[in-house]
Motif scaffolding. Sequence first.
Motif, short mmCIF file in Angstrom:
data_model
loop_
_atom_site.label_atom_id
_atom_site.label_comp_id
_atom_site.label_asym_id
_atom_site.label_seq_id
_atom_site.Cartn_x
_atom_site.Cartn_y
_atom_site.Cartn_z
N LYS A 38 0.83 -1.21 0.00
CA LYS A 38 0.00 0.00 0.00
C LYS A 38 0.86 1.25 0.00
O LYS A 38 0.51 2.25 -0.64
CB LYS A 38 -0.94 0.00 1.20
CG LYS A 38 -2.03 -1.04 1.09
CD LYS A 38 -2.96 -1.00 2.28
CE LYS A 38 -3.99 -2.10 2.18
NZ LYS A 38 -4.86 -2.14 3.35
N VAL A 39 1.99 1.21 0.69
CA VAL A 39 2.92 2.33 0.65
C VAL A 39 3.46 2.49 -0.77
O VAL A 39 3.63 3.61 -1.26
CB VAL A 39 4.07 2.13 1.67
CG1 VAL A 39 5.14 3.18 1.51
CG2 VAL A 39 3.52 2.14 3.08
N ALA A 42 0.87 4.22 -2.86
CA ALA A 42 0.83 5.65 -2.51
C ALA A 42 2.02 6.39 -3.11
O ALA A 42 1.88 7.51 -3.62
CB ALA A 42 0.80 5.82 -1.00
N CYS A 45 1.46 6.91 -6.82
CA CYS A 45 0.52 8.01 -7.07
C CYS A 45 1.21 9.35 -6.88
O CYS A 45 1.06 10.26 -7.71
CB CYS A 45 -0.68 7.89 -6.14
SG CYS A 45 -1.74 6.49 -6.48
#
Length: 63
Positions: A38-39, A42, A45
């Motif tokens: 998930k990091v 992120a 993005c």
Amino acid sequence: MRFLSERHLWEGGATFLVGLALWWFTGDVDVPVVTPTKVGVALMCFGGAQTAWGVYRSARRPA
């Protein structure tokens, strides 16, 4: 680097690549607080947004 937009392009590309590496290679790593995948997403993005900002600034730069 001559222009700030070049800096945004390099930093955004590097951040995107680090996020991509985290997303690809840390699928089975267990960390108590956050999931590295998930990091990675992120970071991808954020790196993509920073790269897009660099492209926009370089296009808007006076000749």
